[in-house]
Design a protein around this motif. Structure first.
Motif, PDB file in Angstrom:
ATOM      1  N   ALA A   1      58.407 -23.279  -5.977  1.00 39.35           N
ATOM      2  CA  ALA A   1      57.365 -23.189  -7.012  1.00 39.35           C
ATOM      3  C   ALA A   1      57.241 -24.488  -7.818  1.00 39.35           C
ATOM      4  N   ASP A   2      57.516 -25.613  -7.185  1.00 42.15           N
ATOM      5  CA  ASP A   2      57.474 -26.937  -7.841  1.00 42.15           C
ATOM      6  C   ASP A   2      58.287 -26.932  -9.140  1.00 42.15           C
ATOM      7  N   THR A   3      59.353 -26.129  -9.191  1.00 40.95           N
ATOM      8  CA  THR A   3      60.074 -25.956 -10.452  1.00 40.95           C
ATOM      9  C   THR A   3      61.573 -26.151 -10.321  1.00 40.95           C
ATOM     10  N   VAL A   4      62.174 -25.670  -9.227  1.00 37.48           N
ATOM     11  CA  VAL A   4      63.635 -25.722  -9.055  1.00 37.48           C
ATOM     12  C   VAL A   4      63.972 -26.119  -7.619  1.00 37.48           C
ATOM     13  N   MET A   5      65.243 -26.508  -7.397  1.00 35.84           N
ATOM     14  CA  MET A   5      65.701 -26.847  -6.040  1.00 35.84           C
ATOM     15  C   MET A   5      66.553 -25.723  -5.468  1.00 35.84           C
ATOM     16  N   CYS A   6      66.353 -25.471  -4.167  1.00 37.47           N
ATOM     17  CA  CYS A   6      67.068 -24.408  -3.468  1.00 37.47           C
ATOM     18  C   CYS A   6      67.633 -24.936  -2.162  1.00 37.47           C
ATOM     19  N   VAL A   7      68.571 -24.169  -1.585  1.00 35.06           N
ATOM     20  CA  VAL A   7      69.126 -24.528  -0.285  1.00 35.06           C
ATOM     21  C   VAL A   7      69.325 -23.246   0.531  1.00 35.06           C
ATOM     22  N   GLY A   8      69.242 -23.410   1.838  1.00 36.74           N
ATOM     23  CA  GLY A   8      69.545 -22.310   2.748  1.00 36.74           C
ATOM     24  C   GLY A   8      70.191 -22.897   3.989  1.00 36.74           C
ATOM     25  N   THR A   9      70.826 -22.041   4.783  1.00 35.46           N
ATOM     26  CA  THR A   9      71.469 -22.542   6.000  1.00 35.46           C
ATOM     27  C   THR A   9      70.809 -21.910   7.224  1.00 35.46           C
ATOM     28  N   ALA A  10      70.853 -22.652   8.322  1.00 31.60           N
ATOM     29  CA  ALA A  10      70.286 -22.159   9.582  1.00 31.60           C
ATOM     30  C   ALA A  10      71.111 -22.743  10.716  1.00 31.60           C
ATOM     31  N   ILE A  11      70.879 -22.232  11.920  1.00 30.84           N
ATOM     32  CA  ILE A  11      71.537 -22.755  13.105  1.00 30.84           C
ATOM     33  C   ILE A  11      70.497 -23.609  13.844  1.00 30.84           C
ATOM     34  N   ILE A  12      70.844 -24.854  14.129  1.00 31.78           N
ATOM     35  CA  ILE A  12      69.854 -25.773  14.705  1.00 31.78           C
ATOM     36  C   ILE A  12      69.301 -25.222  16.026  1.00 31.78           C
ATOM     37  N   ASP A  13      70.182 -24.708  16.887  1.00 36.03           N
ATOM     38  CA  ASP A  13      69.722 -24.162  18.176  1.00 36.03           C
ATOM     39  C   ASP A  13      68.709 -23.032  17.998  1.00 36.03           C
ATOM     40  N   GLU A  14      68.899 -22.231  16.979  1.00 35.96           N
ATOM     41  CA  GLU A  14      67.970 -21.104  16.749  1.00 35.96           C
ATOM     42  C   GLU A  14      66.595 -21.614  16.327  1.00 35.96           C
ATOM     43  N   LEU A  15      66.575 -22.713  15.577  1.00 34.41           N
ATOM     44  CA  LEU A  15      65.283 -23.290  15.173  1.00 34.41           C
ATOM     45  C   LEU A  15      64.572 -23.865  16.399  1.00 34.41           C
ATOM     46  N   VAL A  16      65.350 -24.493  17.289  1.00 33.39           N
ATOM     47  CA  VAL A  16      64.783 -25.055  18.522  1.00 33.39           C
ATOM     48  C   VAL A  16      64.222 -23.915  19.382  1.00 33.39           C
ATOM     49  N   GLU A  17      64.998 -22.841  19.536  1.00 36.09           N
ATOM     50  CA  GLU A  17      64.538 -21.675  20.311  1.00 36.09           C
ATOM     51  C   GLU A  17      63.250 -21.104  19.722  1.00 36.09           C
ATOM     52  N   HIS A  18      63.206 -21.046  18.405  1.00 42.46           N
ATOM     53  CA  HIS A  18      62.039 -20.512  17.699  1.00 42.46           C
ATOM     54  C   HIS A  18      60.775 -21.284  18.096  1.00 42.46           C
ATOM     55  N   CYS A  19      60.920 -22.607  18.245  1.00 38.37           N
ATOM     56  CA  CYS A  19      59.781 -23.438  18.678  1.00 38.37           C
ATOM     57  C   CYS A  19      59.419 -23.119  20.117  1.00 38.37           C
ATOM     58  N   LEU A  20      60.436 -23.091  20.968  1.00 36.06           N
ATOM     59  CA  LEU A  20      60.194 -23.030  22.411  1.00 36.06           C
ATOM     60  C   LEU A  20      59.723 -21.643  22.866  1.00 36.06           C
ATOM     61  N   LYS A  21      60.223 -20.593  22.224  1.00 36.52           N
ATOM     62  CA  LYS A  21      59.948 -19.229  22.707  1.00 36.52           C
ATOM     63  C   LYS A  21      58.539 -18.760  22.443  1.00 36.52           C
ATOM     64  N   ASN A  22      57.976 -19.231  21.329  1.00 40.09           N
ATOM     65  CA  ASN A  22      56.664 -18.715  20.960  1.00 40.09           C
ATOM     66  C   ASN A  22      55.861 -19.880  20.390  1.00 40.09           C
ATOM     67  N   SER A  23      55.477 -20.784  21.304  1.00 34.85           N
ATOM     68  CA  SER A  23      54.840 -22.022  20.855  1.00 34.85           C
ATOM     69  C   SER A  23      53.325 -21.882  20.856  1.00 34.85           C
ATOM     70  N   ARG A  24      52.710 -22.488  19.860  1.00 31.51           N
ATOM     71  CA  ARG A  24      51.241 -22.532  19.834  1.00 31.51           C
ATOM     72  C   ARG A  24      50.796 -23.945  20.222  1.00 31.51           C
ATOM     73  N   ASN A  25      49.504 -24.122  20.472  1.00 34.56           N
ATOM     74  CA  ASN A  25      49.012 -25.456  20.795  1.00 34.56           C
ATOM     75  C   ASN A  25      49.205 -26.404  19.620  1.00 34.56           C
ATOM     76  N   ALA A  26      49.522 -27.662  19.921  1.00 32.32           N
ATOM     77  CA  ALA A  26      49.720 -28.637  18.848  1.00 32.32           C
ATOM     78  C   ALA A  26      48.364 -29.099  18.287  1.00 32.32           C
ATOM     79  N   LEU A  27      47.367 -29.245  19.166  1.00 35.35           N
ATOM     80  CA  LEU A  27      46.066 -29.766  18.728  1.00 35.35           C
ATOM     81  C   LEU A  27      44.934 -28.771  19.041  1.00 35.35           C
TER      82      LEU A  27
END
Ligand code: BMA
Length: 308
Positions: A282-308
C-alpha cells in the motif's frame, strides 16, 4: 500458496525511521558481506521521495541508518532531473560493482538514474540512462556477449505499458531495444506491467518477478507475476505465468497511502533454493515473504500465457 508471508510483517514502518517520513516502501535488496542491505523509498513530509538504507543479518529484522542514503542531487545534470525526488531503487551486482537504478522525478518527467557504490556508505551517480518517461529499470546481474542488459517500462499512449529489454556496452549508451512482454486484455495485468526485482538466475532461465496492474471502479490493484527468460538470450521469453503469484490481501496491503498495492523491487535468493521476496505494501510499509525458486519456475512453465 507460492509465497508465504512472514508472520512479523510489516518488517519496516515509518516508526522505525530515525528521520521524519510518511512511508517506507518499494525497496531494492542485495546481500553484501553476508548482510541483507535494503534501500527503501520514503515519502518525506512534502510528498516527494528519498531513499534510505537498512541492514539486517537475517533478512527479517532491519536496522535503519540514521541518515538517508540518496536524496535529490544538489548539483549538475542530476539536480535538474531529480528535483522532485528519487524513487523505487533496484540493486544489481555486476563485475564487483553494486549498481543502483532509480526513478528520477522532475518537471521534465520521470527518468532513470544509475548510481554505483562499492561499500553502501558512499554513492556516486554515473548517468541518467533513459529519457522521459521510463520507470522500473532492472539490470541483469550478468553480461550477454559482452553487453549489459536491462528490462524497463517506457510509457506509451498507443500501446498498454509493457516490458522492454535493451543492451549496452558501457551502461551509458543503450540500444537493440525490443518489447518482450505485453499486458493481456481483461486479465489481472491488463492496464500495465513493469519489471520488479533484479532477475534471478535459475537452471531453467532468468526468473523475472514483475508487477501487473488492473483498474477497478475503486482504483488500481497492483499484483506480482513471474516470467522466465532464456539464459543466454534474455530477449527470448520462455514462459509467462498466467496467474499472479501475490495479490494484496492483508490489511497492511489493502489499506494505506495507496490501497491495494504489492510492489517488489528486490529479492534475496538463498543457497537452499528458497528466496526472500520483499514488497512495498500500500505504498506505506515494507513486507517480506518466502518462496521456493523451483516452484516459481514451475508456475511459469505449467500454465504459461503468450508474452506478446
Ligand atoms: C507506480 C509507482 C510505484 C507505486 C505504484 C502504486 O506507478 O509510482 O512507485 O508503488 O505506482 O502506487
Amino acid at each position: 500458496m507460492l509465497i508465504k508471508r512472514y508472520h512479523g510483517n510489516p518488517i519496516l514502518t515509518k516508526s522505525d525511521i530515525p528521520y521524519p517520513v510518511a512511508t517506507v516502501h518499494n525497496a531494492g535488496m542485495i546481500k553484501y558481506h553476508n548482510k541483507y542491505i535494503m534501500l527503501f523509498r520514503s515519502h518525506i513530509l512534502n510528498g516527494r521521495s528519498i531513499i534510505g538504507k537498512a541492514v539486517s543479518t537475517d533478512g527479517f529484522n532491519f536496522k535503519v541508518d540514521p541518515e538517508p542514503f540518496l536524496t535529490s542531487a544538489s548539483e549538475g545534470v542530476f539536480k535538474k532531473y531529480e528535483a522532485w525526488g528519487v524513487e523505487d531503487p533496484r540493486i544489481a551486482l555486476i563485475d564487483d560493482e553494486y549498481l543502483i537504478t532509480y526513478s528520477a522525478y522532475s518537471q521534465y518527467g520521470v527518468r532513470i538514474g544509475l548510481a554505483k557504490t562499492s561499500d553502501f556508505r558512499s554513492v556516486e551517480r554515473f548517468s541518467l540512462i533513459t529519457q522521459a518517461d521510463y520507470r522500473n529499470v532492472v539490470l541483469f546481474p550478468e553480461k550477454f556477449n559482452g553487453l549489459y542488459a536491462r528490462l524497463d517500462r517506457p510509457h506509451s499512449d498507443i500501446s498498454p505499458w509493457s516490458i522492454w529489454i535493451s543492451y549496452s556496452p558501457d551502461l551509458r549508451y543503450w540500444g537493440d531495444s525490443e518489447m518482450i512482454i505485453k499486458p493481456v486484455q481483461y486479465h489481472w495485468d491488463e492496464m500495465k506491467i513493469g519489471p520488479g526485482a533484479t532477475p534471478i538466475k535459475t537452471s531453467r532461465g532468468w526468473l523475472n518477478i514483475y508487477h501487473g496492474v488492473f483498474q477497478t471502479m475503486a482504483g488500481s490493484v497492483y499484483r506480482l507475476g513471474v516470467a522466465l527468460h532464456d539464459l543466454e538470450n534474455p530477449t527470448k521469453i520462455i514462459a509467462v505465468g498466467d496467474k499472479w503469484i501475490l495479490q494484496p490481501e492483508e490489511t497492511y496491503e489493502i489499506t494505506g497511502y495507496v490501497p491495494n498495492v504489492v510492489f517488489s523491487c528486490g529479492t534475496i535468493p538463498e543457497n537452499d533454493g528458497s528466496i526472500k521476496i520483499y514488497w512495498g505494501a500500500a505504498d506505506t510499509v515494507m513486507c517480506v515473504g518466502t518462496a521456493i525458486i523451483d516452484e516459481l519456475v514451475e508456475h511459469c512453465l505449467k500454465n504459461s500465457r503468450n508474452a506478446l
